[in-house]
Design an enzyme around this catalytic site. Structure first.
Site, PDB file in Angstrom:
ATOM      1  N   ASP A   1     -10.464   3.241   4.579  1.00 16.80           N
ATOM      2  CA  ASP A   1     -10.850   1.826   4.497  1.00 16.80           C
ATOM      3  C   ASP A   1     -12.377   1.683   4.543  1.00 16.80           C
ATOM      4  O   ASP A   1     -12.913   0.618   4.247  1.00 16.80           O
ATOM      5  CB  ASP A   1     -10.238   1.047   5.668  1.00 16.80           C
TER       6      ASP A   1
ATOM      7  N   LYS B   1       0.840  -1.203   0.000  1.00 17.06           N
ATOM      8  CA  LYS B   1       0.000   0.000   0.000  1.00 17.06           C
ATOM      9  C   LYS B   1       0.876   1.254   0.000  1.00 17.06           C
ATOM     10  O   LYS B   1       0.616   2.211  -0.729  1.00 17.06           O
ATOM     11  CB  LYS B   1      -0.941  -0.019   1.214  1.00 17.06           C
TER      12      LYS B   1
ATOM     13  N   GLN C   1      -4.200  -1.538   9.670  1.00 19.92           N
ATOM     14  CA  GLN C   1      -4.210  -2.861   9.040  1.00 19.92           C
ATOM     15  C   GLN C   1      -4.879  -3.896   9.957  1.00 19.92           C
ATOM     16  O   GLN C   1      -4.527  -4.012  11.129  1.00 19.92           O
ATOM     17  CB  GLN C   1      -2.760  -3.282   8.724  1.00 19.92           C
TER      18      GLN C   1
END
Ligand code: NDP
Length: 291
Positions: free
Chosen positions: A121, A54, A98
């Site tokens: 997200d 990412k 994460q």
């Protein structure tokens, strides 16, 4: 019939190029670049690889990348404090924590601490709430479900009135992808581990999205001839012929399924690259709201 391949790698590369063009134009105009912060707690190798990827992809499209690593023993307060600092940092437009987090941490509280405006997200409860409700607009849509929808859109798949079946009901894939298909006016059936007659339900699908995490579970005779198959699953299976000792396969038995389906995504090279492309898109959208 052999299915058309829905090439997620190529589509994601196109999207990254579009994003880079926009990022460069915004830098010309404002002297600023979008910033993506990743927060990794612990040392899970798969999570480390995802976070690295990412960061690398965000730099390649001209964004700033901020990488934070906390030990597996980090406390709830330490993680939430870092999130609050990033919320207050104007150079950061997107915050990605994460998942999965170590078991002792309260995931819901940490995701809920992320500023709505930086929730790239899309897992903040308010964004998820808006996503599933009719007529509400989330600020961000979760990346993997958004990537599935973008693959369908860019492949010209007609969703209105289509029978869509989603295998899996997780918070990060199955549930949001079902909500998005419903918003696109498909008739949606969601299946899970207690569903009965999965093959029969799947055979009625014009569009089948598999997100269960079971290697090659969906067989050719589960698929309606001509259906569109989106395979989200990423599963390791032993393969002594590989240096690593394993290879990645999806939730769909690809080789036999492609003989029946009308269009299908491969694994790898299908949904995976789209997930990161959508993360970059969300970060750019977050930045654009600030300029
Ligand atoms: P979860 O384990 O959170 O959810 C799996 C879902 O599948 C659950 O709803 C579960 O049902 C259902 N399920 C499990 N086994 C069966 C079965 N035998 N029959 C029917 N339903 C079943 O997984 P995720 O949603 O997080 O991930 C799914 C897959 O997608 C994984 O392979 C993961 O690696 C991959 N993935 C890929 C991404 C990408 O970018 N390509 C991103 C995220 C995930 P129940 O709710 O009843 O337990």
């Amino acid at each position: 019939m052999t299915a058309t391949l829905i090439d997620g790698s190529a589509i994601a590369a196109d999207i990254r190029a579009e994003i880079k063009t926009r990022v460069d134009a915004l830098f010309e105009a404002t002297g600023r670049r979008p910033g993506l912060a990743t927060v990794l707690v612990g040392e899970d190798p798969a999570s480390q690889a995802y976070v690295r990827m990412k960061g690398k992809n965000s730099v390649e499209v001209g964004m700033e990348s901020f990488s934070y690593k906390l030990p597996a023993t980090a406390s709830q307060e330490e993680v939430e404090e870092l999130v609050r600092e990033l919320n207050a940092n104007p150079a950061v437009n997107g915050i990605l924590v994460q998942l999965p987090l170590p078991k002792h941490l309260n995931e819901e509280a940490i995701l809920g601490a992320i500023s709505l405006e930086k929730d790239v997200d899309g897992f903040h409860p308010v964004n998820i709430g808006r996503l599933v409700m009719k007529g509400r607009q989330p600020l961000f849509i979760p990346c993997t479900p958004k990537g599935c929808m973008e693959l369908l859109r860019r492949s010209g798949v007609q969703l209105e009135g289509a029978n869509a079946v989603v295998l899996g009901r997780s918070n990060i894939v199955g549930m949001p992808v079902a909500a998005l298909l419903l918003h696109a006016n498909a008739t949606v059936t969601t299946c899970h581990s207690r569903s009965k007659d999965l093959p029969g339900i799947c055979r009625a699908a014009d569009v089948l999205v598999a997100a269960v995490g079971r290697a090659e579970m969906v067989k050719a005779d589960w698929i309606k001839p001509g259906a569109v198959v989106i395979d989200v699953g990423v599963n390791r299976v032993d393969d002594p012929s590989k240096k690593s000792g394993y290879r990645l396969v999806g939730d769909v038995a690809f080789e036999e399924a492609r003989e029946v389906a009308g269009a299908i995504t491969p694994v790898p090279g299908g949904v995976g690259p789209m997930t990161i492309a959508m993360l970059l898109q969300n970060t750019l959208d977050g930045f654009e709201r600030t300029v």
